[in-house]
Design a protein around this motif. Structure first.
Motif, PDB file in Angstrom:
ATOM      1  N   GLY A 145     -45.928  42.397   4.274  1.00 54.43           N
ATOM      2  CA  GLY A 145     -44.745  42.716   5.061  1.00 54.43           C
ATOM      3  C   GLY A 145     -43.976  43.883   4.469  1.00 54.43           C
ATOM      4  N   GLN A 146     -43.845  43.915   3.162  1.00 55.88           N
ATOM      5  CA  GLN A 146     -43.113  44.996   2.510  1.00 55.88           C
ATOM      6  C   GLN A 146     -43.814  46.334   2.698  1.00 55.88           C
ATOM      7  N   GLU A 147     -45.126  46.345   2.558  1.00 54.61           N
ATOM      8  CA  GLU A 147     -45.882  47.580   2.756  1.00 54.61           C
ATOM      9  C   GLU A 147     -45.720  48.079   4.194  1.00 54.61           C
ATOM     10  N   CYS A 148     -45.740  47.160   5.152  1.00 54.62           N
ATOM     11  CA  CYS A 148     -45.525  47.535   6.549  1.00 54.62           C
ATOM     12  C   CYS A 148     -44.146  48.159   6.722  1.00 54.62           C
ATOM     13  N   TRP A 149     -43.144  47.503   6.182  1.00 49.74           N
ATOM     14  CA  TRP A 149     -41.774  48.010   6.322  1.00 49.74           C
ATOM     15  C   TRP A 149     -41.641  49.408   5.705  1.00 49.74           C
ATOM     16  N   ASP A 150     -42.233  49.616   4.537  1.00 50.20           N
ATOM     17  CA  ASP A 150     -42.186  50.927   3.893  1.00 50.20           C
ATOM     18  C   ASP A 150     -42.847  51.998   4.770  1.00 50.20           C
ATOM     19  N   LEU A 151     -43.997  51.666   5.371  1.00 51.06           N
ATOM     20  CA  LEU A 151     -44.687  52.626   6.234  1.00 51.06           C
ATOM     21  C   LEU A 151     -43.903  52.906   7.512  1.00 51.06           C
ATOM     22  N   LEU A 152     -43.213  51.904   8.031  1.00 48.49           N
ATOM     23  CA  LEU A 152     -42.424  52.099   9.251  1.00 48.49           C
ATOM     24  C   LEU A 152     -41.261  53.058   9.032  1.00 48.49           C
ATOM     25  N   GLN A 153     -40.832  53.209   7.798  1.00 50.93           N
ATOM     26  CA  GLN A 153     -39.755  54.150   7.499  1.00 50.93           C
ATOM     27  C   GLN A 153     -40.245  55.595   7.593  1.00 50.93           C
ATOM     28  N   LYS A 154     -41.568  55.784   7.515  1.00 53.29           N
ATOM     29  CA  LYS A 154     -42.158  57.125   7.504  1.00 53.29           C
ATOM     30  C   LYS A 154     -42.842  57.496   8.811  1.00 53.29           C
ATOM     31  N   SER A 155     -43.210  56.499   9.625  1.00 46.11           N
ATOM     32  CA  SER A 155     -44.011  56.767  10.812  1.00 46.11           C
ATOM     33  C   SER A 155     -43.686  55.770  11.904  1.00 46.11           C
ATOM     34  N   GLN A 156     -43.786  56.202  13.139  1.00 42.60           N
ATOM     35  CA  GLN A 156     -43.536  55.339  14.288  1.00 42.60           C
ATOM     36  C   GLN A 156     -44.838  55.108  15.044  1.00 42.60           C
ATOM     37  N   PRO A 157     -45.436  53.929  14.916  1.00 44.39           N
ATOM     38  CA  PRO A 157     -46.688  53.649  15.624  1.00 44.39           C
ATOM     39  C   PRO A 157     -46.412  53.362  17.096  1.00 44.39           C
ATOM     40  N   ASP A 158     -47.461  53.417  17.889  1.00 45.06           N
ATOM     41  CA  ASP A 158     -47.348  53.027  19.291  1.00 45.06           C
ATOM     42  C   ASP A 158     -47.399  51.510  19.446  1.00 45.06           C
ATOM     43  N   VAL A 159     -48.132  50.865  18.547  1.00 45.60           N
ATOM     44  CA  VAL A 159     -48.276  49.405  18.598  1.00 45.60           C
ATOM     45  C   VAL A 159     -48.481  48.869  17.180  1.00 45.60           C
ATOM     46  N   VAL A 160     -47.983  47.652  16.942  1.00 49.70           N
ATOM     47  CA  VAL A 160     -48.152  46.990  15.654  1.00 49.70           C
ATOM     48  C   VAL A 160     -48.838  45.650  15.891  1.00 49.70           C
ATOM     49  N   SER A 161     -49.967  45.434  15.214  1.00 47.74           N
ATOM     50  CA  SER A 161     -50.619  44.127  15.199  1.00 47.74           C
ATOM     51  C   SER A 161     -50.202  43.474  13.890  1.00 47.74           C
ATOM     52  N   LEU A 162     -49.366  42.449  13.992  1.00 49.82           N
ATOM     53  CA  LEU A 162     -48.683  41.898  12.821  1.00 49.82           C
ATOM     54  C   LEU A 162     -49.027  40.435  12.618  1.00 49.82           C
ATOM     55  N   ASP A 163     -49.602  40.112  11.470  1.00 49.60           N
ATOM     56  CA  ASP A 163     -49.845  38.726  11.080  1.00 49.60           C
ATOM     57  C   ASP A 163     -48.502  38.133  10.670  1.00 49.60           C
ATOM     58  N   CYS A 164     -48.081  37.085  11.327  1.00 42.90           N
ATOM     59  CA  CYS A 164     -46.775  36.498  11.028  1.00 42.90           C
ATOM     60  C   CYS A 164     -46.799  35.556   9.833  1.00 42.90           C
ATOM     61  N   MET A 165     -47.967  35.098   9.423  1.00 35.97           N
ATOM     62  CA  MET A 165     -48.077  34.153   8.309  1.00 35.97           C
ATOM     63  C   MET A 165     -48.823  34.818   7.151  1.00 35.97           C
ATOM     64  N   VAL A 197     -40.476  40.782   9.309  1.00 40.36           N
ATOM     65  CA  VAL A 197     -40.774  42.164   9.706  1.00 40.36           C
ATOM     66  C   VAL A 197     -40.605  42.321  11.221  1.00 40.36           C
ATOM     67  N   ALA A 198     -41.135  41.362  11.982  1.00 41.61           N
ATOM     68  CA  ALA A 198     -41.007  41.422  13.445  1.00 41.61           C
ATOM     69  C   ALA A 198     -39.544  41.449  13.857  1.00 41.61           C
ATOM     70  N   ASN A 199     -38.739  40.637  13.206  1.00 42.59           N
ATOM     71  CA  ASN A 199     -37.307  40.617  13.510  1.00 42.59           C
ATOM     72  C   ASN A 199     -36.659  41.954  13.169  1.00 42.59           C
ATOM     73  N   ASP A 200     -37.009  42.526  12.031  1.00 43.80           N
ATOM     74  CA  ASP A 200     -36.443  43.818  11.629  1.00 43.80           C
ATOM     75  C   ASP A 200     -36.867  44.938  12.575  1.00 43.80           C
ATOM     76  N   ILE A 201     -38.106  44.894  13.050  1.00 41.00           N
ATOM     77  CA  ILE A 201     -38.597  45.929  13.969  1.00 41.00           C
ATOM     78  C   ILE A 201     -37.844  45.875  15.281  1.00 41.00           C
ATOM     79  N   SER A 202     -37.562  44.677  15.753  1.00 42.54           N
ATOM     80  CA  SER A 202     -36.955  44.525  17.073  1.00 42.54           C
ATOM     81  C   SER A 202     -35.471  44.866  17.108  1.00 42.54           C
ATOM     82  N   ILE A 203     -34.859  45.041  15.976  1.00 42.58           N
ATOM     83  CA  ILE A 203     -33.409  45.355  15.947  1.00 42.58           C
ATOM     84  C   ILE A 203     -33.183  46.818  16.225  1.00 42.58           C
TER      85      ILE A 203
END
Length: 70
Positions: A34-54, A64-70
């Motif tokens: 989750g942390q690596e995803c969040w760090d990458l999201l600060q640098k790039s905007q993907p068209d879609v994210v496939s995110l394992d919630c567990m 991460v999903a909650n942070d993305i949706s805000i």
């Protein structure tokens, strides 16, 4: 084509899906936590994210999903 983020702590899942997506012409960025995803999201905007919630922590993906949706 789309820029796809694959986020999962299962390396096999990442590699298989990355190979399939890239073979169809998509750009793929991977993160194994989750942390690596969040760090990458600060640098790039993907068209879609496939995110394992567990992931490494019980609700890391949900956070991460909650942070993305805000």
């Amino acid at each position: 084509m789309a820029h796809v983020f694959l986020v999962d702590d299962d390396a096999d899942f990442i590699e298989v899906n990355k190979m399939v997506l890239e073979s169809h012409g998509h750009e793929v960025t991977v993160a194994y936590s989750g942390q690596e995803c969040w760090d990458l999201l600060q640098k790039s905007q993907p068209d879609v994210v496939s995110l394992d919630c567990m992931m490494e922590e019980c609700n890391s993906g949900f956070d991460v999903a909650n942070d993305i949706s805000i």
